[in-house]
Design a protein around this motif. Structure first.
Motif, mmCIF file in Angstrom:
data_model
loop_
_atom_site.group_PDB
_atom_site.id
_atom_site.type_symbol
_atom_site.label_atom_id
_atom_site.label_comp_id
_atom_site.label_asym_id
_atom_site.label_seq_id
_atom_site.Cartn_x
_atom_site.Cartn_y
_atom_site.Cartn_z
ATOM 1 N N ILE A 19 24.942 2.846 -9.763
ATOM 2 C CA ILE A 19 24.253 2.492 -11.010
ATOM 3 C C ILE A 19 22.746 2.423 -10.775
ATOM 4 C CG2 ILE A 19 23.904 0.659 -12.722
ATOM 5 C CD1 ILE A 19 26.917 0.010 -12.397
ATOM 6 N N GLY A 20 22.341 1.723 -9.728
ATOM 7 C CA GLY A 20 20.913 1.610 -9.441
ATOM 8 C C GLY A 20 20.282 2.937 -9.071
ATOM 9 N N GLY A 21 20.993 3.740 -8.287
ATOM 10 C CA GLY A 21 20.472 5.025 -7.850
ATOM 11 C C GLY A 21 20.317 6.035 -8.967
ATOM 12 N N THR A 22 21.050 5.846 -10.051
ATOM 13 C CA THR A 22 20.954 6.751 -11.195
ATOM 14 C C THR A 22 19.542 6.767 -11.765
ATOM 15 O OG1 THR A 22 23.261 6.360 -11.743
ATOM 16 C CG2 THR A 22 21.889 7.229 -13.499
ATOM 17 N N PHE A 23 18.880 5.632 -11.715
ATOM 18 C CA PHE A 23 17.583 5.490 -12.372
ATOM 19 C C PHE A 23 16.409 5.523 -11.399
ATOM 20 C CE2 PHE A 23 20.872 3.289 -14.806
ATOM 21 C CZ PHE A 23 20.845 4.069 -15.951
ATOM 22 N N LEU A 24 16.669 5.811 -10.125
ATOM 23 C CA LEU A 24 15.603 5.885 -9.132
ATOM 24 C C LEU A 24 15.451 7.312 -8.623
ATOM 25 C CD1 LEU A 24 16.342 2.715 -6.975
ATOM 26 C CD2 LEU A 24 14.510 3.020 -8.640
ATOM 27 N N GLU A 25 14.295 7.886 -8.856
ATOM 28 C CA GLU A 25 14.040 9.238 -8.379
ATOM 29 C C GLU A 25 13.664 9.199 -6.904
ATOM 30 O OE1 GLU A 25 11.465 13.219 -9.539
ATOM 31 O OE2 GLU A 25 11.148 11.367 -10.643
ATOM 32 N N ALA A 26 14.151 10.162 -6.153
ATOM 33 C CA ALA A 26 13.861 10.239 -4.723
ATOM 34 C C ALA A 26 12.517 10.927 -4.504
ATOM 35 C CB ALA A 26 14.970 11.008 -4.008
ATOM 36 N N TYR A 27 11.745 10.388 -3.590
ATOM 37 C CA TYR A 27 10.439 10.942 -3.241
ATOM 38 C C TYR A 27 10.377 11.221 -1.756
ATOM 39 C CZ TYR A 27 8.393 9.896 -7.786
ATOM 40 O OH TYR A 27 8.104 9.897 -9.122
ATOM 41 N N GLY A 28 9.586 12.197 -1.398
ATOM 42 C CA GLY A 28 9.305 12.496 -0.004
ATOM 43 C C GLY A 28 7.834 12.248 0.258
ATOM 44 N N THR A 29 7.444 12.262 1.517
ATOM 45 C CA THR A 29 6.040 12.085 1.871
ATOM 46 C C THR A 29 5.567 13.268 2.688
ATOM 47 O OG1 THR A 29 6.499 10.926 3.937
ATOM 48 C CG2 THR A 29 6.280 9.566 1.958
ATOM 49 N N THR A 30 4.263 13.384 2.777
ATOM 50 C CA THR A 30 3.701 14.398 3.654
ATOM 51 C C THR A 30 4.043 14.027 5.094
ATOM 52 O OG1 THR A 30 1.626 13.165 3.640
ATOM 53 C CG2 THR A 30 1.793 15.032 2.115
ATOM 54 N N PRO A 31 4.031 14.981 6.023
ATOM 55 C CA PRO A 31 4.401 14.678 7.413
ATOM 56 C C PRO A 31 3.450 13.646 8.035
ATOM 57 C CG PRO A 31 4.229 17.057 7.062
ATOM 58 C CD PRO A 31 3.738 16.401 5.828
ATOM 59 N N PRO A 32 3.967 12.781 8.902
ATOM 60 C CA PRO A 32 3.135 11.731 9.510
ATOM 61 C C PRO A 32 1.908 12.254 10.257
ATOM 62 C CG PRO A 32 5.459 11.322 9.949
ATOM 63 C CD PRO A 32 5.366 12.662 9.288
ATOM 64 N N TRP A 33 2.007 13.443 10.859
ATOM 65 C CA TRP A 33 0.877 13.973 11.618
ATOM 66 C C TRP A 33 -0.287 14.384 10.718
ATOM 67 C CZ3 TRP A 33 5.784 16.038 11.833
ATOM 68 C CH2 TRP A 33 6.019 17.167 11.054
ATOM 69 N N SER A 34 -0.067 14.483 9.412
ATOM 70 C CA SER A 34 -1.169 14.828 8.512
ATOM 71 C C SER A 34 -1.724 13.612 7.767
ATOM 72 C CB SER A 34 -0.712 15.887 7.503
ATOM 73 O OG SER A 34 0.234 15.327 6.616
ATOM 74 N N TRP A 35 -1.187 12.432 8.047
ATOM 75 C CA TRP A 35 -1.644 11.233 7.344
ATOM 76 C C TRP A 35 -3.093 10.882 7.664
ATOM 77 C CZ3 TRP A 35 3.172 7.613 8.189
ATOM 78 C CH2 TRP A 35 4.238 8.087 7.411
ATOM 79 N N SER A 36 -3.534 11.150 8.884
ATOM 80 C CA SER A 36 -4.903 10.790 9.244
ATOM 81 C C SER A 36 -5.927 11.648 8.498
ATOM 82 C CB SER A 36 -5.111 10.894 10.751
ATOM 83 O OG SER A 36 -4.883 12.219 11.184
ATOM 84 N N GLN A 37 -5.592 12.907 8.204
ATOM 85 C CA GLN A 37 -6.530 13.778 7.491
ATOM 86 C C GLN A 37 -6.387 13.655 5.968
ATOM 87 O OE1 GLN A 37 -4.283 15.721 9.608
ATOM 88 N NE2 GLN A 37 -5.569 15.892 11.417
ATOM 89 N N GLN A 38 -5.155 13.653 5.475
ATOM 90 C CA GLN A 38 -4.916 13.702 4.030
ATOM 91 C C GLN A 38 -4.481 12.374 3.433
ATOM 92 O OE1 GLN A 38 -1.851 16.629 3.622
ATOM 93 N NE2 GLN A 38 -3.144 18.327 4.277
ATOM 94 N N GLY A 39 -4.115 11.436 4.254
ATOM 95 C CA GLY A 39 -3.533 10.199 3.752
ATOM 96 C C GLY A 39 -2.054 10.404 3.461
ATOM 97 N N ILE A 40 -1.400 9.338 3.045
ATOM 98 C CA ILE A 40 0.025 9.422 2.725
ATOM 99 C C ILE A 40 0.165 9.825 1.270
ATOM 100 C CG2 ILE A 40 2.202 8.169 2.586
ATOM 101 C CD1 ILE A 40 1.119 6.292 4.754
ATOM 102 N N LYS A 41 0.762 10.976 1.044
ATOM 103 C CA LYS A 41 0.990 11.473 -0.312
ATOM 104 C C LYS A 41 2.488 11.608 -0.538
ATOM 105 C CE LYS A 41 -3.347 13.920 -0.598
ATOM 106 N NZ LYS A 41 -4.015 15.206 -0.619
#
Length: 195
Positions: A19-41
């Motif tokens: 029931i809870g998962g029905t209303f929550l969209e799944a998101y991904g993030t940019t790879p951890p090695w690019s967080w220092s240049q681009q931030g977490i997206k």
């Protein structure tokens, strides 16, 4: 295999997660090695956590708990409780995508069946989740084809191929990403709980 109280507990957990998962969209993030240049997206995966809940309860609760949780979910949704993505009610059976919801029952059962065939390893849990996901899609596509052949479903002015692309093909990459997360979580929890 499990005591009735254990299966009931996992059925309830599976129902609540679905029931809870029905209303929550799944998101991904940019790879951890690019967080220092681009931030977490973050970016949407095109899937909800509903599929994750179906597979998760199969991996942790077994086949009976998985199937029972999804039967309860469908009964609740068809009796006017707004637990489906677009509400609830018996009219849902006329929607072309209802077959995917029906597929939750055998999908959870098959996932739970294979998850407890061998010791919990990433490969076996990943395989069981993949089998469950493919079962859901096979049921959904069969329901789509049937609704098109007998012209009794609400096809939303889509051709059969457009329906299959919309409900299966386009959502599959996001669902596979969610499947990987479920596999890792189930693996960790099965080892923490010693079963």
């Amino acid at each position: 295999m499990f005591a009735a109280s254990h299966q009931l507990l996992w059925s309830m957990i599976g129902l609540l997660l679905t029931i809870g998962g029905t209303f929550l969209e799944a998101y991904g993030t940019t790879p951890p090695w690019s967080w220092s240049q681009q931030g977490i997206k973050t970016f949407p995966l095109g899937a909800s956590y509903q599929i994750a809940a179906v597979l998760f309860v199969g991996c942790l609760g077994g086949k009976s708990a998985g199937a029972l949780s999804q039967i309860a979910y469908l009964v609740m949704g068809l009796t006017l409780l707004p637990v489906f993505a677009q509400g609830g009610g018996i009219g849902y059976v006329k929607l072309s995508q209802f077959g995917y919801l029906l597929g939750f029952i055998p999908g959870a059962w098959i996932c739970g069946h294979f998850a407890f065939k061998a010791r919990p390893r990433l490969e076996t849990l990943g395989f069981s989740c993949l089998c469950g996901l493919l079962t859901i899609h096979i049921c959904g596509i069969c329901y789509l084809v049937t609704s098109y052949l007998f012209s009794w479903g609400d096809n939303q002015n889509l051709s059969l191929m457009e329906g299959i692309l919309k409900y299966s093909w386009f959502s599959l990459p996001g669902q596979l990403a969610v499947l990987c997360a479920v596999t890792v979580m189930a693996y960790l929890l099965r080892h923490i709980m010693f079963y």
